[in-house]
Scaffold this active site. Structure first.
Site, PDB file in Angstrom:
ATOM      1  N   GLY A 119       0.779  -1.228   0.000  1.00 41.03           N
ATOM      2  CA  GLY A 119       0.000   0.000   0.000  1.00 41.03           C
ATOM      3  C   GLY A 119       0.811   1.279   0.000  1.00 41.03           C
ATOM      4  CG  LEU A 120       2.877   2.475   2.900  1.00 41.71           C
ATOM      5  CD1 LEU A 120       3.769   2.379   4.130  1.00 41.71           C
ATOM      6  CD2 LEU A 120       2.027   3.742   2.965  1.00 41.71           C
ATOM      7  CB  SER A 121       4.362   2.722  -3.842  1.00 43.55           C
ATOM      8  OG  SER A 121       4.826   2.358  -5.097  1.00 43.55           O
ATOM      9  CB  SER A 122       7.621  -1.263  -0.547  1.00 41.05           C
ATOM     10  OG  SER A 122       6.738  -2.309  -0.837  1.00 41.05           O
ATOM     11  CB  SER A 123       7.053  -2.723  -5.866  1.00 39.47           C
ATOM     12  OG  SER A 123       5.886  -1.999  -6.075  1.00 39.47           O
ATOM     13  CB  ALA A 125      10.434   2.713  -2.511  1.00 42.79           C
ATOM     14  CG  ASP A 167       2.930   3.733  -7.046  1.00 42.53           C
ATOM     15  OD1 ASP A 167       1.970   4.394  -6.640  1.00 42.53           O
ATOM     16  OD2 ASP A 167       2.849   2.524  -7.351  1.00 42.53           O
TER      17      ASP A 167
HETATM   18  C1  GLA Z   1      -0.683   1.168  -7.385  1.00 39.21           C
HETATM   19  C2  GLA Z   1      -0.076   1.492  -8.745  1.00 39.21           C
HETATM   20  C3  GLA Z   1      -0.259   2.978  -9.104  1.00 39.21           C
HETATM   21  C4  GLA Z   1      -1.711   3.413  -8.925  1.00 39.21           C
HETATM   22  C5  GLA Z   1      -2.248   2.968  -7.571  1.00 39.21           C
HETATM   23  C6  GLA Z   1      -3.721   3.237  -7.408  1.00 39.21           C
HETATM   24  O1  GLA Z   1       0.031   1.801  -6.363  1.00 39.21           O
HETATM   25  O2  GLA Z   1       1.300   1.174  -8.744  1.00 39.21           O
HETATM   26  O3  GLA Z   1       0.208   3.218 -10.404  1.00 39.21           O
HETATM   27  O4  GLA Z   1      -2.508   2.939  -9.979  1.00 39.21           O
HETATM   28  O5  GLA Z   1      -2.035   1.578  -7.344  1.00 39.21           O
HETATM   29  O6  GLA Z   1      -3.967   4.591  -7.409  1.00 39.21           O
END
Ligand code: GLA
Length: 391
Positions: A119-123, A125, A167
């Site tokens: 949920g925090l976009s670790s991938s 990062a 992200d």
């Molecule tokens: C993930 C994806 C993003 C975006 C969000 C939802 O984090 O990597 O590109 O689509 O979901 O807003």
């Protein structure tokens, strides 16, 4: 153990090192619209991925993780195929960078991610961290936009998730205390200063206790539903259309959506509804931020959370429960699940003077419904931060 400590243990003779810190991101408004070229907002937070590294001359990669067992150890001259292990991310970074740049020097290093995954976009990062380290080792200078696009390309083409640019942009462009406003149609960005009346705020990150993986989730299905809606509307309206893969909801004016929304399959129509309404919320939210009206901004964040659950139809039962609890909780301006919504965490914008009572309120109510999550459920507080840095 910190990344620096593990580095010392693994490479006791190396004293000259560099450090990359790439923050995680939250997206209060503008969810699930970036892959349709919509408008988004976001912040980098003061938690993220850290890497301590040094370049190698022999094209070898030797990376350890503080979070996962094993090593990513290989020669860059080998075939860099995906093995579905954490080391894939550095392989993907090399393969993707090589499409444009000469990448021959490797790295020895240690990587460490904070907080549970999801949920925090670790991938993103992790990808940006590896890319920056490799760029530094190979004397490659990239613009911020090029870094956004290259990191996105790795996630799409090597990892296999059809992500937009949200992200990567948050993690690269952000500046502390400013709201990043990005239009993914033309990549224009603004770092929006909050109005002088803005009350103080922090972010709560509330982990449902269920980790998440995007690859293999319904993320790609939702993207296809959006594209199908765009394609269908263009056909109904007699608009020119090209390839299906290149169709985006942003190509279709909202008036056309109102004209044809009832002709489409219900699922497609709902995805389109979320897109148009979320884009409008982003514009309102940016204005509220500019005015320092956190109450109005927070209200829009709650509306966005509702739409993600009920109109875009993502989010797990845990995240939906957290959403309902956050709505009842004193001291929360606005909250929603963070990221794509396939488990992971929720985020909330909170009054810092009420953190203790917020923690108690949410914990009690959430664990009453999900007692089995007792050991993995967690709440932490963080602040906004600058984007990725190499030092
Ligand atoms: C993930 C994806 C993003 C975006 C969000 C939802 O984090 O990597 O590109 O689509 O979901 O807003």
């Amino acid at each position: 153990m910190t990344a620096a400590e593990l580095f010392k243990q693994k490479f006791p003779d190396i004293t000259e090192t560099q450090r990359v810190f790439c923050p995680y991101r939250i997206c209060p408004l503008g969810a699930h619209v970036d892959h349709q070229l919509g408008r988004v907002t976001g912040f980098a937070i003061d938690k993220g991925v850290e890497m301590i590294f040094t370049p190698t001359d022999d094209g070898m990669i030797e990376v350890y993780s503080c979070n996962y067992p094993g090593t990513a150890c290989f020669s860059m001259k080998d075939e860099l195929t995906r093995e579905f292990v954490w080391g894939d991310f550095i392989k993907g970074a090399i393969v993707t960078l090589r499409q444009k740049y000469d990448v021959t020097r490797g790295i020895k290093g240690v990587i460490r991610g904070e907080l549970p995954v999801g949920g925090l976009s670790s991938s993103a990062a992790v990808i940006i961290t590896y890319m920056l380290a490799l760029c530094s080792a190979n004397n490659i200078t990239m613009s911020q936009l090029d870094m956004v696009k290259t990191a996105q390309a790795e996630e799409r083409d090597y990892i296999g998730v059809n992500v937009g640019k949200l992200d990567q942009s948050c993690e690269i462009y952000s500046r502390k205390d400013k709201l990043l406003f990005l239009d993914t149609l033309d990549d224009s960005t603004e770092l929006v200063q909050a109005g002088t009346d803005m009350p103080s705020y922090e972010f709560a990150i509330i982990f449902s206790g269920v980790e998440r993986k995007l690859a293999g989730s319904a993320y790609n299905t939702r993207v296809d539903e959006c594209k199908s809606a765009a394609y269908a509307m263009m056909a109904y309206a007699g608009m020119d259309y090209g390839k299906f893969e290149e169709a985006h909801l942003r190509d279709v004016p909202v008036g056309i959506y109102y004209e044809y929304k009832d002709k489409m399959p219900m699922n497609w129509s709902k995805r389109a509804q979320h897109f148009y309404e979320e884009n409008a919320r982003v514009l309102k939210g940016v204005e509220a931020w500019r005015q320092g009206d956190l109450a109005a901004f927070g209200k829009l964040v709650f509306e966005s959370g509702y739409s993600s659950i009920h109109v875009y139809e993502t989010g797990s039962k845990e995240l939906s429960t957290l959403y309902e609890i956050m709505k009842e909780c004193d001291g929360i301006y606005g909250g929603r699940f963070s990221g794509a919504g396939f488990n992971g965490c929720s985020m909330a914008i909170v009054d810092p003077s009420k953190k203790e009572q917020i923690t108690a309120f949410i914990t009690e109510r959430y664990l009453a419904q999900f007692p089995e999550r007792k050991d993995s459920f967690a709440i932490c507080y963080c602040k906004s931060a600058d984007g990725v840095k190499l030092s």
